[in-house]
Design an enzyme around this catalytic site. Structure first.
Site, mmCIF file in Angstrom:
data_model
loop_
_atom_site.group_PDB
_atom_site.id
_atom_site.type_symbol
_atom_site.label_atom_id
_atom_site.label_comp_id
_atom_site.label_asym_id
_atom_site.label_seq_id
_atom_site.Cartn_x
_atom_site.Cartn_y
_atom_site.Cartn_z
ATOM 1 N N ILE A 1 0.822 -1.205 0.000
ATOM 2 C CA ILE A 1 0.000 0.000 0.000
ATOM 3 C C ILE A 1 0.861 1.263 0.000
ATOM 4 O O ILE A 1 0.542 2.240 -0.682
ATOM 5 C CB ILE A 1 -0.952 -0.010 1.208
ATOM 6 C CG1 ILE A 1 -1.966 -1.152 1.078
ATOM 7 C CG2 ILE A 1 -1.691 1.324 1.335
ATOM 8 C CD1 ILE A 1 -2.837 -1.344 2.302
ATOM 9 N N ASP B 1 15.307 3.465 9.475
ATOM 10 C CA ASP B 1 14.840 2.383 10.332
ATOM 11 C C ASP B 1 13.806 2.976 11.285
ATOM 12 O O ASP B 1 14.154 3.695 12.217
ATOM 13 C CB ASP B 1 16.003 1.781 11.107
ATOM 14 C CG ASP B 1 15.582 0.600 11.983
ATOM 15 O OD1 ASP B 1 14.367 0.306 12.032
ATOM 16 O OD2 ASP B 1 16.453 -0.011 12.620
ATOM 17 N N TYR C 1 -2.512 -6.558 17.324
ATOM 18 C CA TYR C 1 -2.897 -5.889 16.082
ATOM 19 C C TYR C 1 -4.111 -4.990 16.304
ATOM 20 O O TYR C 1 -4.101 -3.811 15.929
ATOM 21 C CB TYR C 1 -3.213 -6.932 15.007
ATOM 22 C CG TYR C 1 -3.636 -6.320 13.687
ATOM 23 C CD1 TYR C 1 -2.698 -5.925 12.750
ATOM 24 C CD2 TYR C 1 -4.991 -6.127 13.376
ATOM 25 C CE1 TYR C 1 -3.080 -5.362 11.544
ATOM 26 C CE2 TYR C 1 -5.384 -5.573 12.185
ATOM 27 C CZ TYR C 1 -4.414 -5.181 11.264
ATOM 28 O OH TYR C 1 -4.805 -4.611 10.075
ATOM 29 N N LYS D 1 -4.295 -0.832 16.045
ATOM 30 C CA LYS D 1 -5.086 -0.127 15.037
ATOM 31 C C LYS D 1 -6.118 0.800 15.674
ATOM 32 O O LYS D 1 -6.353 1.907 15.180
ATOM 33 C CB LYS D 1 -5.774 -1.136 14.110
ATOM 34 C CG LYS D 1 -4.822 -1.875 13.189
ATOM 35 C CD LYS D 1 -3.987 -0.939 12.340
ATOM 36 C CE LYS D 1 -3.076 -1.679 11.389
ATOM 37 N NZ LYS D 1 -2.201 -0.774 10.611
ATOM 38 N N THR E 1 -2.144 -6.842 -2.278
ATOM 39 C CA THR E 1 -0.711 -6.616 -2.147
ATOM 40 C C THR E 1 0.055 -7.821 -2.685
ATOM 41 O O THR E 1 -0.529 -8.866 -2.983
ATOM 42 C CB THR E 1 -0.312 -6.387 -0.682
ATOM 43 O OG1 THR E 1 -0.557 -7.603 0.048
ATOM 44 C CG2 THR E 1 -1.111 -5.258 -0.058
#
Length: 319
Positions: free
Chosen positions: A17, A72, A171, A175, A206
């Site tokens: 993305i 990084d 996760y 989010k 993707t």
């Protein structure tokens, strides 16, 4: 209308993305700084240009100016130094920041199906150091430049995982926190005319998704749940069209602090995907039914039938 003369940053733009967003910003004429980790020297010597450098070249070919910078995003000193370079090279101008860098894909896939208490707790750091903490740092440094000029756009690439359980605990928490970052930062930046939003792409095709869900002929793999959903989803450049449309919208401040679904923006601004198709909307009832695995039933539900956003939010309410 174009973004010529505007300075943009897209983090994590080697592929996926991030790459798609960077390419669309370049096609609209922007100067686009793209970041990613530096590849191993041994690998780099064998394959020539890195994915990040290839993306920068493609941006320039499309009419913008692509500039690759190895950063990084686990190292906040490197992040700070990068924004200082932007400030010096462009006299403090920064128009667009897209927070997309993410490190947790491999870790998530390796621990899929395992409860959080059976996984190493350092999974949290792998998923949310780059995918959340870094986004906060980038937003701080970008907002300082934008606030001084009373204009700017910050886009956080998030997902429906902030709405209800998806993949794992780390996760979903990350989010939802990212969406809250957009909402709360928007409150403090409103008087500075800086728009902050989260965007939720739908099912995106993707490189990793294609590898997992498609067979050698490009068709959905049999026996894998949601294979059809993902193989008929958005290309990586569709979210980029959404970001460009926001950047060009003189009334974008009306959307600040909100979560925006890419297909909703496509319908509002009148753009389609680069393959000419209109991808499904995650609020589409047929998409939801298909995501649950009821493919036959989904075929009988028109794509334009959508679940109102407030129902989605009500369904996730814990109050």
């Amino acid at each position: 209308m174009s973004l010529s003369g505007q300075i943009a940053i897209v983090t994590g733009a080697s592929r996926g993305i991030g790459r798609g967003i960077a390419l669309q910003l370049g096609e609209a004429g922007a100067t686009v700084y793209i970041t990613g980790r530096k590849p191993e020297e041994s690998l780099n010597s064998k394959v020539g240009l890195s994915g990040l450098e290839q993306t920068a070249e493609e941006i320039t070919k499309r009419g913008g100016k692509g500039i690759a910078r190895f950063v990084d995003h686990q190292n906040m000193d490197e992040v700070k130094n990068f924004f200082e370079v932007i400030e010096r090279e462009h006299n403090g101008q920064l128009d667009i920041l897209v927070n997309n860098a993410y490190q947790g894909v491999t870790t998530i896939s390796e621990n899929m199906g395992k409860p959080f208490y059976e996984t190493d707790p350092h999974v949290w750091d792998t998923v949310n150091n780059v995918g959340l903490r870094n986004h906060y740092f980038c937003s701080v440094y970008a907002a300082r430049l934008m606030a001084s000029r009373n204009k700017g756009l910050i886009v956080n690439v998030s997902s429906g995982g902030g709405l209800r359980y998806l993949f794992n605990v780390a996760y979903g928490v990350g989010k939802q926190a990212l969406d809250r970052l957009s909402a709360d930062a928007a409150v403090e930046l409103a008087k500075k005319n800086v728009c902050v939003v989260s965007i939720w792409p739908g099912a995106v095709r993707t490189e990793l998704i294609d590898k997992y869900f498609k067979d050698e002929n490009g068709n959905p793999k049999a026996g894998i749940k949601n294979a059809k959903v993902f193989t008929s989803g958005e290309t990586v450049e569709y979210p980029g069209k959404a970001v460009v449309s926001l950047a060009l919208d003189p009334r974008r401040m009306d959307k600040t602090g909100r979560i925006l679904i890419t297909e909703d923006l496509g319908r509002e601004y009148g753009f389609v995907d680069i393959d000419g198709l209109k991808p499904p909307n995650m609020r589409s009832l047929s998409f939801i039914i298909q995501h649950l695995g009821w493919n036959t039933t989904a075929n009988f539900v028109p794509n334009w039938v959508k679940v109102p956003g407030w129902i989605l939010w009500a369904g996730s309410s814990r109050l």
